[in-house]
Design an enzyme around this catalytic site. Structure first.
Site, PDB file in Angstrom:
ATOM      1  N   THR A  22       0.852  -1.187   0.000  1.00  0.00           N
ATOM      2  CA  THR A  22       0.000   0.000   0.000  1.00  0.00           C
ATOM      3  C   THR A  22       0.886   1.235   0.000  1.00  0.00           C
ATOM      4  OG1 THR A  22      -0.213   0.221   2.425  1.00  0.00           O
ATOM      5  CG2 THR A  22      -1.740  -1.281   1.302  1.00  0.00           C
ATOM      6  N   GLY A  23       0.432   2.275  -0.680  1.00  0.00           N
ATOM      7  CA  GLY A  23       1.290   3.440  -0.840  1.00  0.00           C
ATOM      8  C   GLY A  23       2.547   3.100  -1.611  1.00  0.00           C
ATOM      9  N   GLY A  24       2.406   2.235  -2.600  1.00  0.00           N
ATOM     10  CA  GLY A  24       3.561   1.744  -3.345  1.00  0.00           C
ATOM     11  C   GLY A  24       3.942   2.603  -4.534  1.00  0.00           C
ATOM     12  N   SER A  26       5.387   5.683  -4.363  1.00  0.00           N
ATOM     13  CA  SER A  26       6.500   6.600  -4.134  1.00  0.00           C
ATOM     14  C   SER A  26       7.267   6.190  -2.884  1.00  0.00           C
ATOM     15  CB  SER A  26       6.002   8.047  -3.971  1.00  0.00           C
ATOM     16  OG  SER A  26       5.234   8.189  -2.790  1.00  0.00           O
ATOM     17  N   GLY A  27       8.436   6.802  -2.686  1.00  0.00           N
ATOM     18  CA  GLY A  27       9.185   6.655  -1.445  1.00  0.00           C
ATOM     19  C   GLY A  27       9.519   5.229  -1.075  1.00  0.00           C
ATOM     20  N   GLY A  29       7.552   2.840  -0.185  1.00  0.00           N
ATOM     21  CA  GLY A  29       6.659   1.872  -0.812  1.00  0.00           C
ATOM     22  C   GLY A  29       7.122   1.461  -2.191  1.00  0.00           C
ATOM     23  N   SER A 147       7.485   3.632  13.015  1.00  0.00           N
ATOM     24  CA  SER A 147       8.378   4.788  13.050  1.00  0.00           C
ATOM     25  C   SER A 147       9.061   4.840  14.403  1.00  0.00           C
ATOM     26  CB  SER A 147       7.612   6.092  12.833  1.00  0.00           C
ATOM     27  OG  SER A 147       8.450   7.218  13.051  1.00  0.00           O
ATOM     28  N   TYR A 160       1.247  11.909  15.267  1.00  0.00           N
ATOM     29  CA  TYR A 160       1.907  10.939  14.389  1.00  0.00           C
ATOM     30  C   TYR A 160       2.538   9.812  15.203  1.00  0.00           C
ATOM     31  CZ  TYR A 160       5.396   9.155  11.050  1.00  0.00           C
ATOM     32  OH  TYR A 160       6.158   8.353  10.249  1.00  0.00           O
TER      33      TYR A 160
END
Length: 259
Positions: A22-24, A26-27, A29, A147, A160
């Site tokens: 998921t969120g693949g 950019s960055g 991912g 994180s 966060y």
């Protein structure tokens, strides 16, 4: 004497496997998706932005799937599971990577910031795992993107950090629930990494340079990590090499939270 060169007959670690990131688009991912693909996996990526999804799919090749999906939207998890089911997809690994990072001091936090953060980082992650659970093959791995903010008490990161602490807790409780199916749940917790996320923190552009320099000074290795370094940890925890690792957290932070 004749010397013969032998060609390895070992198949890539993820040959005939399907993984979801998921969120693949950019960055971290995208870096993870590319590493999975390089090791033989069929890769499915999700993201909210169609342009970056299309660009990421072009890098991943014709065998990849790119699905537009908003991790923080109501019903998105069920829609994702339905789309995969319609394509006959089952999963051998899932990297729950889509996330939102907005920093603000205590007095600057409003309900919208709280709700947006928890809707994506916690609610979205939980219900994605719930919806995708029937599609997970025996022996599958789930990796959550945590994180080190959950551990270090960085000013202005309260919402966060709390959302990432919740994910670390989920890795333990969901491991206990899913281990009977042979499914492992673990967390990779990055420290500061050079990704587009830093431009989305809600910090004015003229302050980003000073913020980055201040953070880098706190890292024992004196540099930011790279998306590929975090991706390698995710791929490792998803592989058979990590078959005896369950419900734990792998910290990838250059020593920032450890030394």
């Amino acid at each position: 004497m004749t010397t013969q060169t032998q060609t390895s007959s070992f198949a890539p670690r993820f040959a005939n496997k399907t993984v979801l990131v998921t969120g693949g688009n950019s960055g971290i991912g995208l870096a993870t998706a590319l590493q999975f693909a390089a090791q033989g996996a069929r890769v499915v990526i999700t993201g909210r932005d169609q342009t970056t999804l299309d660009a990421a799919k072009a890098q991943l090749g014709d065998n990849a799937m790119a699905l537009r999906n908003d991790a923080g939207a109501s019903g998105s998890a069920k829609a994702l599971a339905a789309a995969l089911t319609a394509e006959g997809v089952t999963l051998d690994a899932v990297f729950i990577n889509a996330g939102l990072a907005k920093f603000a001091p205590l007095e600057g936090v409003d309900e919208a910031l709280w709700d947006d953060t928890f809707n994506v980082n916690v609610k979205g992650a939980f219900f994605a795992i719930q919806a995708l659970s029937p599609l997970l093959n025996t022996g599958a791995a789930i990796i959550l993107n945590g994180s080190i903010n959950a551990h270090i008490g960085m000013p202005n990161s309260s919402v966060y950090a709390a959302s990432k602490a919740a994910l670390i807790s989920l890795a333990k409780t969901l491991s206990a629930e899913l281990v009977g199916r042979g499914i492992r749940v673990n967390v990779v917790s990055p420290g500061p990494v050079t990704t587009p996320l830093y431009g989305k923190l809600g910090v004015p552009a003229d302050q980003l340079g000073a913020l980055a320099a201040g953070i880098q000074a706190q890292i024992p290795l004196k540099r930011f990590g790279t998306p590929d370094e975090v991706a390698s940890a995710v791929v490792y925890l998803s592989s058979p090499d990590a078959a005896f690792i369950v419900g734990t957290e792998l910290i990838v932070d250059g020593g920032m939270s450890q030394l």
